[in-house]
Design a protein around this motif. Structure first.
Motif, mmCIF file in Angstrom:
data_model
loop_
_atom_site.group_PDB
_atom_site.id
_atom_site.type_symbol
_atom_site.label_atom_id
_atom_site.label_comp_id
_atom_site.label_asym_id
_atom_site.label_seq_id
_atom_site.Cartn_x
_atom_site.Cartn_y
_atom_site.Cartn_z
ATOM 1 N N ASP A 278 -11.581 22.397 57.310
ATOM 2 C CA ASP A 278 -12.026 21.281 56.464
ATOM 3 C C ASP A 278 -12.937 21.855 55.381
ATOM 4 O OD1 ASP A 278 -12.998 18.657 55.502
ATOM 5 O OD2 ASP A 278 -12.190 17.894 57.384
ATOM 6 N N LEU A 279 -13.515 20.960 54.586
ATOM 7 C CA LEU A 279 -14.472 21.380 53.560
ATOM 8 C C LEU A 279 -15.721 21.944 54.241
ATOM 9 C CD1 LEU A 279 -14.174 18.262 51.220
ATOM 10 C CD2 LEU A 279 -13.314 20.576 50.758
ATOM 11 N N TRP B 76 -8.386 22.461 50.034
ATOM 12 C CA TRP B 76 -6.963 22.410 49.707
ATOM 13 C C TRP B 76 -6.680 23.098 48.372
ATOM 14 C CZ3 TRP B 76 -7.413 16.556 50.880
ATOM 15 C CH2 TRP B 76 -7.499 16.389 52.275
ATOM 16 N N PHE C 216 -7.232 15.214 45.017
ATOM 17 C CA PHE C 216 -6.671 16.504 45.408
ATOM 18 C C PHE C 216 -5.300 16.388 46.076
ATOM 19 C CE2 PHE C 216 -11.291 16.836 45.327
ATOM 20 C CZ PHE C 216 -11.443 17.895 44.447
ATOM 21 N N ALA D 42 -9.601 18.386 59.117
ATOM 22 C CA ALA D 42 -9.759 18.058 60.546
ATOM 23 C C ALA D 42 -10.866 17.041 60.822
ATOM 24 C CB ALA D 42 -10.032 19.339 61.346
ATOM 25 N N GLY D 43 -11.810 16.862 59.905
ATOM 26 C CA GLY D 43 -12.838 15.823 60.063
ATOM 27 C C GLY D 43 -13.698 16.032 61.289
ATOM 28 N N ALA E 291 -5.537 10.088 63.065
ATOM 29 C CA ALA E 291 -5.850 11.095 64.091
ATOM 30 C C ALA E 291 -5.570 10.544 65.480
ATOM 31 C CB ALA E 291 -7.319 11.521 63.975
ATOM 32 N N LEU F 50 -11.529 25.438 54.612
ATOM 33 C CA LEU F 50 -10.298 25.474 53.814
ATOM 34 C C LEU F 50 -10.343 24.281 52.866
ATOM 35 C CD1 LEU F 50 -6.614 25.932 55.071
ATOM 36 C CD2 LEU F 50 -7.236 24.537 53.110
ATOM 37 N N VAL G 184 -18.503 19.737 56.211
ATOM 38 C CA VAL G 184 -18.319 19.000 57.466
ATOM 39 C C VAL G 184 -18.112 19.923 58.673
ATOM 40 C CG1 VAL G 184 -17.388 16.961 56.302
ATOM 41 C CG2 VAL G 184 -15.823 18.648 57.217
ATOM 42 N N LEU H 254 -16.040 10.658 60.294
ATOM 43 C CA LEU H 254 -15.539 9.461 60.978
ATOM 44 C C LEU H 254 -14.140 9.741 61.516
ATOM 45 C CD1 LEU H 254 -16.554 6.709 58.389
ATOM 46 C CD2 LEU H 254 -17.501 7.009 60.688
ATOM 47 N N PHE I 202 -16.549 10.972 54.755
ATOM 48 C CA PHE I 202 -15.276 10.566 55.355
ATOM 49 C C PHE I 202 -14.937 11.468 56.536
ATOM 50 C CE2 PHE I 202 -13.159 8.606 51.336
ATOM 51 C CZ PHE I 202 -13.990 7.514 51.458
ATOM 52 N N GLY I 203 -15.306 12.735 56.399
ATOM 53 C CA GLY I 203 -14.932 13.719 57.409
ATOM 54 C C GLY I 203 -15.730 13.616 58.694
ATOM 55 N N TRP J 47 -10.410 8.644 61.981
ATOM 56 C CA TRP J 47 -9.494 7.785 61.231
ATOM 57 C C TRP J 47 -8.271 7.457 62.098
ATOM 58 C CZ3 TRP J 47 -9.892 6.696 55.685
ATOM 59 C CH2 TRP J 47 -11.159 6.996 55.187
HETATM 60 C C1 LIG Z 1 -10.022 10.494 55.828
HETATM 61 S S1 LIG Z 1 -10.705 11.923 56.478
HETATM 62 C C2 LIG Z 1 -9.658 12.216 57.903
HETATM 63 C C3 LIG Z 1 -10.339 13.060 58.923
HETATM 64 C C4 LIG Z 1 -9.514 13.330 60.190
HETATM 65 N N1 LIG Z 1 -8.307 14.064 59.887
HETATM 66 C C5 LIG Z 1 -9.178 12.053 60.914
HETATM 67 O O1 LIG Z 1 -8.035 11.584 60.772
HETATM 68 O O2 LIG Z 1 -10.038 11.508 61.603
HETATM 69 C C6 LIG Z 1 -10.092 13.161 55.318
HETATM 70 C C7 LIG Z 1 -10.519 14.562 55.621
HETATM 71 O O3 LIG Z 1 -10.026 15.422 54.606
HETATM 72 C C8 LIG Z 1 -11.064 16.280 54.186
HETATM 73 N N2 LIG Z 1 -10.877 16.626 52.780
HETATM 74 C C9 LIG Z 1 -10.964 15.814 51.700
HETATM 75 N N3 LIG Z 1 -10.727 16.485 50.571
HETATM 76 C C10 LIG Z 1 -10.480 17.766 50.932
HETATM 77 C C11 LIG Z 1 -10.168 18.952 50.204
HETATM 78 N N4 LIG Z 1 -10.083 18.950 48.865
HETATM 79 N N5 LIG Z 1 -9.966 20.083 50.897
HETATM 80 C C12 LIG Z 1 -10.069 20.094 52.265
HETATM 81 N N6 LIG Z 1 -10.349 19.008 53.002
HETATM 82 C C13 LIG Z 1 -10.573 17.856 52.345
HETATM 83 C C14 LIG Z 1 -12.328 15.470 54.377
HETATM 84 O O4 LIG Z 1 -13.481 16.281 54.471
HETATM 85 C C15 LIG Z 1 -12.013 14.729 55.648
HETATM 86 O O5 LIG Z 1 -12.375 15.453 56.782
#
Ligand SMILES: C[S@@+](CC[C@H](N)C(=O)[O-])C[C@H]1O[C@@H](n2cnc3c(N)ncnc32)[C@H](O)[C@@H]1O
Length: 266
Positions: free
Chosen positions: A142-143, A173, A202, A122-123, A96, A171, A146, A91, A88-89, A93
């Protein structure tokens, strides 16, 4: 402001690893050109050569979506984002894109110039890139898995263009926040979050993370943009609204995206 200072003017604190970028950064009494002083984005080859070492042992996308790149124009710059279908990270979204547009169009209301900003989840980095191009001192998080793609996109699109070199940090969450981002040493004027609420496990940790950075007396503002899809998204929104003073800044019916501003309840 000292050109080579790593002290964030917004918080007056030394932030590790942060360097202001300048076309004429002085070192040892001489004016030296710093890397990437052109306004052009680096080529893929330049970026990949510079990062070959970094990327030897870490994840990178194995399958590139479509042509593998999305192009945008924000804050006076062409931005090229590498995407992948792997996570997911990797792409971009809709939240953003919506928040980038909002920040670009509301610079007086949300003035990011010289402000310390952290993005969570931040993805691909698009939002952090735009915040950086608007003059903010950005930490994109982010995780861990990614971060390679995030770093690639951020470097490619900000080097030689941004007032401050953005940082990238892991980071997860709710995890080790007091150890890795202790308050008040890590104080941010803005917390950015785009499409971090969807169907995942989460959501409580996400809200805890927002509370960690946006405490009473901190003066921190959260800007959260999200496409609302599921019932669980609405439940999170309720928790968000009861945790903070919130304002719905805008709602984009076509995209289904809402943008909220939040501050701590004193
Ligand atoms: C749907 S994507 C959105 C990415 C970006 N913010 C965008 O809008 O294009 C969600 C993001 O949250 C991150 N994420 C999901 N679970 C997480 C966690 N437990 N801790 C930190 N980041 C997390 C994912 O790796 C991903 O980058």
């Amino acid at each position: 402001m000292e050109q080579s200072s790593s002290v964030c003017p917004a918080v007056g604190l030394e932030l590790p690893g942060r360097q202001k970028e300048s076309k004429d950064m002085k070192q040892d009494g001489e004016t030296q050109a710093v890397e990437g002083t052109s306004d052009e984005a680096l080529t893929d080859e330049q970026v990949m050569a510079g990062e070959a070492q970094d990327r030897r042992n870490i994840w990178e996308p194995s399958f590139y979506y479509s042509l593998g790149k999305e192009s945008f124009h924000f804050a006076g710059h062409d931005i090229s984002i590498r995407e992948s279908m792997d996570t997911f990270g990797a792409l971009i979204w809709p939240g953003a894109i919506a928040l980038c547009e909002f920040l670009e169009n509301n610079q007086q209301q949300m003035n990011l110039m010289d402000k310390a900003v952290i993005e969570i989840g931040a993805g691909t980095g698009l939002l952090s890139i735009v915040a950086s191009l608007l003059g903010a001192w950005v930490t994109a998080t982010d995780l861990p898995d990614v971060l390679s793609n995030l770093t690639f996109n951020i470097r490619q699109n900000t080097r030689g263009r941004s007032r401050y070199a953005p940082q990238v940090a892991a980071l997860s969450w709710g995890q080790d926040l007091d150890r890795d981002f202790p308050c008040p040493s890590f104080h941010y004027s803005y917390v950015l979050a785009a499409d971090v609420v969807y169907h995942h496990q989460f959501l409580d940790e996400l809200l805890d993370t927002m509370r960690h950075f946006c405490r009473p007396g901190s003066g921190t503002t959260i800007l959260w943009a999200n496409k609302i899809r599921f019932q669980s998204d609405l439940r999170f929104t309720e928790g968000f609204r009861s945790s903070f003073n919130t304002v719905l800044l805008t709602e984009l019916p076509q995209q289904g995206v809402r943008i909220y501003k939040a501050t701590a309840k004193e």
